[in-house]
Design a protein around this motif. Structure first.
Motif, PDB file in Angstrom:
ATOM      1  N   LYS A 300       5.841  -1.450  19.347  1.00  9.12           N
ATOM      2  CA  LYS A 300       6.930  -1.295  18.372  1.00  9.12           C
ATOM      3  C   LYS A 300       7.588  -2.639  18.077  1.00  9.12           C
ATOM      4  CE  LYS A 300       8.060   3.449  19.702  1.00  9.12           C
ATOM      5  NZ  LYS A 300       9.095   4.360  20.306  1.00  9.12           N
ATOM      6  N   GLN A 303       5.316  -4.493  15.713  1.00 11.08           N
ATOM      7  CA  GLN A 303       5.415  -3.917  14.367  1.00 11.08           C
ATOM      8  C   GLN A 303       6.713  -4.340  13.679  1.00 11.08           C
ATOM      9  OE1 GLN A 303       5.026   0.309  14.957  1.00 11.08           O
ATOM     10  NE2 GLN A 303       2.864   0.184  15.520  1.00 11.08           N
ATOM     11  N   LYS A 304       7.783  -4.396  14.453  1.00 15.31           N
ATOM     12  CA  LYS A 304       9.069  -4.819  13.897  1.00 15.31           C
ATOM     13  C   LYS A 304       9.025  -6.271  13.465  1.00 15.31           C
ATOM     14  CE  LYS A 304      13.991  -4.975  15.072  1.00 15.31           C
ATOM     15  NZ  LYS A 304      15.011  -4.712  16.126  1.00 15.31           N
ATOM     16  N   GLN A 305       8.406  -7.124  14.304  1.00 12.41           N
ATOM     17  CA  GLN A 305       8.290  -8.535  13.951  1.00 12.41           C
ATOM     18  C   GLN A 305       7.410  -8.720  12.727  1.00 12.41           C
ATOM     19  OE1 GLN A 305       6.877 -10.618  17.407  1.00 12.41           O
ATOM     20  NE2 GLN A 305       8.816 -10.472  18.506  1.00 12.41           N
ATOM     21  N   TYR A 306       6.304  -7.953  12.661  1.00  8.00           N
ATOM     22  CA  TYR A 306       5.379  -8.071  11.529  1.00  8.00           C
ATOM     23  C   TYR A 306       6.043  -7.622  10.239  1.00  8.00           C
ATOM     24  CZ  TYR A 306       1.184  -7.393   8.689  1.00  8.00           C
ATOM     25  OH  TYR A 306       0.245  -7.445   7.692  1.00  8.00           O
ATOM     26  N   ALA A 307       6.866  -6.559  10.343  1.00  6.05           N
ATOM     27  CA  ALA A 307       7.538  -6.049   9.144  1.00  6.05           C
ATOM     28  C   ALA A 307       8.538  -7.053   8.585  1.00  6.05           C
ATOM     29  CB  ALA A 307       8.237  -4.732   9.450  1.00  6.05           C
ATOM     30  N   THR A 308       9.192  -7.798   9.479  1.00  7.00           N
ATOM     31  CA  THR A 308      10.176  -8.784   9.010  1.00  7.00           C
ATOM     32  C   THR A 308       9.521 -10.017   8.420  1.00  7.00           C
ATOM     33  OG1 THR A 308      10.264  -9.743  11.247  1.00  7.00           O
ATOM     34  CG2 THR A 308      11.873  -8.037  10.707  1.00  7.00           C
ATOM     35  N   GLN A 309       8.246 -10.252   8.775  1.00  8.31           N
ATOM     36  CA  GLN A 309       7.561 -11.433   8.268  1.00  8.31           C
ATOM     37  C   GLN A 309       6.945 -11.204   6.897  1.00  8.31           C
ATOM     38  OE1 GLN A 309       4.724 -12.469  11.272  1.00  8.31           O
ATOM     39  NE2 GLN A 309       6.277 -13.147  12.749  1.00  8.31           N
ATOM     40  N   ILE A 310       6.712  -9.945   6.519  1.00  3.15           N
ATOM     41  CA  ILE A 310       6.120  -9.637   5.217  1.00  3.15           C
ATOM     42  C   ILE A 310       7.209  -9.693   4.155  1.00  3.15           C
ATOM     43  CG2 ILE A 310       4.917  -7.905   3.847  1.00  3.15           C
ATOM     44  CD1 ILE A 310       3.713  -6.837   6.409  1.00  3.15           C
ATOM     45  N   THR A 312       9.336  -9.024   0.859  1.00  2.00           N
ATOM     46  CA  THR A 312       9.508  -7.860   0.000  1.00  2.00           C
ATOM     47  C   THR A 312       8.995  -8.183  -1.399  1.00  2.00           C
ATOM     48  OG1 THR A 312      11.485  -7.243   1.246  1.00  2.00           O
ATOM     49  CG2 THR A 312      11.164  -6.210  -0.932  1.00  2.00           C
TER      50      THR A 312
END
Length: 320
Positions: A300, A303-310, A312
């Motif tokens: 998790k 996934q949180k780190q990856y989501a912040t790197q993508i 918007t």
């Protein structure tokens, strides 16, 4: 004579007295004489002096206190020492004047396997044969990295900052009162004063056994609930603590597998998978389950780190 002993006045006074003694004993151990009790768990050198806590463990302990935002006032209530055995020691609370006493097993502050061999570790009251296959596995399991050490320290720190001792103090008195109420109505409903005395013994034994089961269920349930909340809070501090938790439980499972073959009646105390076992009780969640939770927390976190790197995606602008 036995029927007189079962009079309501005797039962009430006995239960109230037992409940009061139980409350005072448990509360005193946690709040009034915790320093004296903790002193009996300290690891002593041959000259009788306590084994000192190493500087790097003190530094890491202070770092963990800061990571969890404890105030300077709360930090004053923590007393750390080196304890005997393989399990950490915890007694007291930051909510009482005596504070909380935390015992760190000697092997935790060891830097490598050679230092662990010099630690005072006894299995079946005998020194460990480190050259045996199980001794080697045990030795490997006791070497903890800085991350795993900080995970252990974090859990001990959170255990000391609760009101759990109050619940443990009141619970026996509360259940004894419950025992009296249930026993009173059982006496009235079954008219036990006019029945054979053996029947009264059977009824009260059954009620007492049921109350004991409730006590164990509530106590174990509280332990599991606190344990889960502590680890959730620890894992929320980031990847370093999560990695420490994964390593700690991997090493603990390896340790339990080794102890299964080393200690007396090890097959009854440790499962093949490396979980601790107990008769009809669940004192805590299995180590394999805790390891799974730690691995899921790491996933998790990724996934949180990856989501912040993508970034918007921007909305397309209309062509004028």
């Amino acid at each position: 004579m036995f029927r007189r002993l079962l009079r309501e006045e005797f039962i009430i006074h006995s239960l109230l007295g037992t409940g009061a003694v139980g409350f005072v004993a448990i509360y005193s151990a946690q709040a009034l004489v915790s320093d004296r009790i903790a002193n009996t768990y300290k690891l002593k050198k041959t000259d009788g002096e306590p084994v000192p806590l190493r500087a790097h463990i003190k530094i890491r302990f202070d770092e963990v206190l800061s990571d969890f935002s404890l105030t300077d006032w709360q930090k004053k209530f923590y007393n750390v020492f080196v304890c005997e055995g393989l399990e950490p020691f915890h007694l007291g609370s930051t909510q009482v004047s005596r504070g909380v006493y935390i015992g760190i097993p000697q092997f935790i502050q060891a830097a490598d396997e050679e230092e662990i061999k010099k630690c005072k570790i006894l299995i079946n009251d005998k020194p460990v044969d480190w050259d045996s296959p199980d001794g080697e596995r045990l030795l490997e399991s006791l070497v903890l990295s800085e991350k795993a050490q900080k995970f252990v320290l974090a859990k001990l720190i959170l255990q000391g900052d609760t009101y759990r001792f109050l619940f443990e103090s009141f619970l026996p008195s509360l259940l004894l009162s419950t025992y009296y109420v249930v026993g009173f109505f059982a006496h009235k409903f079954l008219n036990l004063l006019h029945k054979p005395f053996g029947l009264s013994i059977v009824v009260h034994s059954a009620i007492g056994g049921f109350i004991v089961l409730i006590y164990l269920f509530l106590r174990d349930g509280m332990t599991i609930s606190y344990d889960k909340s502590f680890e959730e809070k620890i894992y929320s501090k980031g990847e370093a603590y999560i990695m420490g938790g994964i390593e700690f439980y991997e090493k603990r499972i390896q340790r339990n597998k080794a102890l299964r073959n080393l200690v007396k009646n090890g097959e009854r105390r440790y499962s093949v998978l490396g979980n601790e076992m107990s008769f009809f009780r669940s004192k805590g969640l299995p180590e394999t389950f805790k390891l799974k939770v730690a691995v899921e927390a790491l996933e998790k976190n990724y996934q949180k780190q990856y989501a912040t790197q993508i970034p918007t995606p921007r909305k397309p602008q209309p062509i004028m």
